[in-house]
Write a protein that holds these residues in place. Structure first.
Motif, PDB file in Angstrom:
ATOM      1  N   GLY A   1      47.623  38.809  31.543  1.00 45.69           N
ATOM      2  CA  GLY A   1      46.435  39.253  32.269  1.00 45.69           C
ATOM      3  C   GLY A   1      45.470  39.954  31.348  1.00 45.69           C
ATOM      4  O   GLY A   1      45.696  40.072  30.129  1.00 45.69           O
ATOM      5  N   ALA A   2      44.384  40.444  31.924  1.00 43.87           N
ATOM      6  CA  ALA A   2      43.336  41.074  31.126  1.00 43.87           C
ATOM      7  C   ALA A   2      43.839  42.316  30.418  1.00 43.87           C
ATOM      8  O   ALA A   2      43.545  42.546  29.235  1.00 43.87           O
ATOM      9  CB  ALA A   2      42.157  41.425  32.035  1.00 43.87           C
ATOM     10  N   GLN A   3      44.606  43.138  31.122  1.00 39.13           N
ATOM     11  CA  GLN A   3      45.100  44.381  30.534  1.00 39.13           C
ATOM     12  C   GLN A   3      46.041  44.105  29.369  1.00 39.13           C
ATOM     13  O   GLN A   3      45.917  44.703  28.293  1.00 39.13           O
ATOM     14  CB  GLN A   3      45.810  45.206  31.613  1.00 39.13           C
TER      15      GLN A   3
ATOM     16  N   LEU B   1      35.067  42.022  33.861  1.00 39.59           N
ATOM     17  CA  LEU B   1      35.862  41.036  33.136  1.00 39.59           C
ATOM     18  C   LEU B   1      34.983  39.902  32.611  1.00 39.59           C
ATOM     19  O   LEU B   1      35.203  39.414  31.499  1.00 39.59           O
ATOM     20  CB  LEU B   1      36.956  40.471  34.050  1.00 39.59           C
ATOM     21  N   LEU B   2      34.001  39.489  33.390  1.00 42.07           N
ATOM     22  CA  LEU B   2      33.093  38.440  32.920  1.00 42.07           C
ATOM     23  C   LEU B   2      32.311  38.909  31.694  1.00 42.07           C
ATOM     24  O   LEU B   2      32.153  38.158  30.715  1.00 42.07           O
ATOM     25  CB  LEU B   2      32.133  38.035  34.039  1.00 42.07           C
TER      26      LEU B   2
ATOM     27  N   ALA C   1      33.946  35.784  23.689  1.00 39.63           N
ATOM     28  CA  ALA C   1      33.498  34.441  23.328  1.00 39.63           C
ATOM     29  C   ALA C   1      32.487  34.492  22.190  1.00 39.63           C
ATOM     30  O   ALA C   1      32.507  33.645  21.278  1.00 39.63           O
ATOM     31  CB  ALA C   1      32.892  33.748  24.550  1.00 39.63           C
ATOM     32  N   VAL C   2      31.603  35.477  22.231  1.00 40.04           N
ATOM     33  CA  VAL C   2      30.611  35.638  21.156  1.00 40.04           C
ATOM     34  C   VAL C   2      31.312  35.933  19.839  1.00 40.04           C
ATOM     35  O   VAL C   2      30.944  35.398  18.781  1.00 40.04           O
ATOM     36  CB  VAL C   2      29.612  36.759  21.510  1.00 40.04           C
TER      37      VAL C   2
ATOM     38  N   MET D   1      39.836  36.471  30.240  1.00 38.51           N
ATOM     39  CA  MET D   1      38.939  37.398  30.923  1.00 38.51           C
ATOM     40  C   MET D   1      37.979  36.664  31.857  1.00 38.51           C
ATOM     41  O   MET D   1      37.756  37.079  32.998  1.00 38.51           O
ATOM     42  CB  MET D   1      38.139  38.210  29.894  1.00 38.51           C
ATOM     43  N   LEU D   2      37.392  35.574  31.385  1.00 35.86           N
ATOM     44  CA  LEU D   2      36.437  34.834  32.196  1.00 35.86           C
ATOM     45  C   LEU D   2      37.111  34.219  33.425  1.00 35.86           C
ATOM     46  O   LEU D   2      36.556  34.247  34.531  1.00 35.86           O
ATOM     47  CB  LEU D   2      35.769  33.740  31.364  1.00 35.86           C
ATOM     48  N   ALA D   3      38.308  33.676  33.231  1.00 34.24           N
ATOM     49  CA  ALA D   3      39.019  33.067  34.352  1.00 34.24           C
ATOM     50  C   ALA D   3      39.391  34.115  35.400  1.00 34.24           C
ATOM     51  O   ALA D   3      39.201  33.908  36.606  1.00 34.24           O
ATOM     52  CB  ALA D   3      40.272  32.347  33.850  1.00 34.24           C
ATOM     53  N   MET D   4      39.922  35.258  34.941  1.00 30.33           N
ATOM     54  CA  MET D   4      40.322  36.304  35.884  1.00 30.33           C
ATOM     55  C   MET D   4      39.109  36.922  36.565  1.00 30.33           C
ATOM     56  O   MET D   4      39.155  37.237  37.759  1.00 30.33           O
ATOM     57  CB  MET D   4      41.135  37.380  35.158  1.00 30.33           C
ATOM     58  N   GLY D   5      38.019  37.103  35.823  1.00 31.89           N
ATOM     59  CA  GLY D   5      36.810  37.638  36.425  1.00 31.89           C
ATOM     60  C   GLY D   5      36.257  36.730  37.496  1.00 31.89           C
ATOM     61  O   GLY D   5      35.861  37.174  38.579  1.00 31.89           O
TER      62      GLY D   5
END
Length: 208
Positions: free
Chosen positions: A24-26, A84-85, A92-93, A196-200
């Motif tokens: 997950g993100a964390q 998260l997004l 990504a950057v 992060m993008l998927a979870m957001g």
């Protein structure tokens, strides 16, 4: 009664670990901080202490209050999804446009990096509604079935959280040899960005 302490604590440890270990993100953030060796102690303490507080609230019976006030989880879900997004875009950057010295040689513990790590860790922890569902609701309800041993069960779950985050944060350095090259960090940041993008996106879709 004393002979029941160990099974109850072991059950709490196993249950807590099964909920925490999921990618997950964390966990992605703790892994990245551990690899860069930046503010690892602060991040581990925040994650473990936050889980301990939430688990204690769940064991104490706060789950019923959270269930009765679904608007709270909606607000947390919206804020967490947006955060998260944004974090995913930044990752990504980094992956698409790596800066000079992207490898481990850039690790450090400056005040700015520690502050940023602490604030990010707090946001990833407290703005994630899944954290409340896993700790306050799920662990709290399972602990309630233990009766008088519910706090022993909760202590086992807290210990699992501490062991996992400490192992993830400090054990990540074992991969430092693999991630000494900038190209490897681009791969890691790409995975973090996707996570992060998927979870957001999922948080926002479930909340809206």
């Amino acid at each position: 009664m004393t002979s029941s302490f160990v099974p109850a604590a072991a059950a709490g440890f196993g249950t807590g670990l099964s909920l925490i270990v999921a990618i997950g993100a964390q966990n992605a953030f703790v892994l990245r901080q551990g690899l860069r060796r930046q503010a690892v102690l602060a991040v581990v303490v925040i994650c473990a202490l936050s889980d301990a507080v939430l688990i204690a609230l769940g064991v104490a019976g706060l789950g019923a209050v959270v269930t009765a006030w679904p608007a709270a989880l909606t607000v947390v879900g919206l804020a967490g999804g947006c955060f998260l997004l944004c974090y995913g875009v930044l990752a990504a950057v980094r992956a698409l446009r790596p800066g000079d010295g992207q490898g481990l040689s850039t690790r450090g513990t400056t005040t700015g990096s520690v502050r940023a790590a602490v604030l990010t860790c707090l946001a990833l922890t407290w703005l994630n509604p899944h954290v409340y569902l896993d700790t306050v609701l799920m662990l709290g309800s399972i602990a309630a079935d233990r009766g008088s041993l519910r706090w022993v069960f909760g202590a086992g779950a807290m210990l699992a959280s501490l062991a996992w985050f400490a192992g993830l944060g400090y054990g990540a350095r074992l991969l430092s040899g693999v991630l000494a090259r900038p190209a490897a960090w681009r791969v890691l940041d790409s995975l973090v960005a996707v996570t992060m993008l998927a979870m957001g996106a999922m948080l926002l879709l479930r909340t809206l």
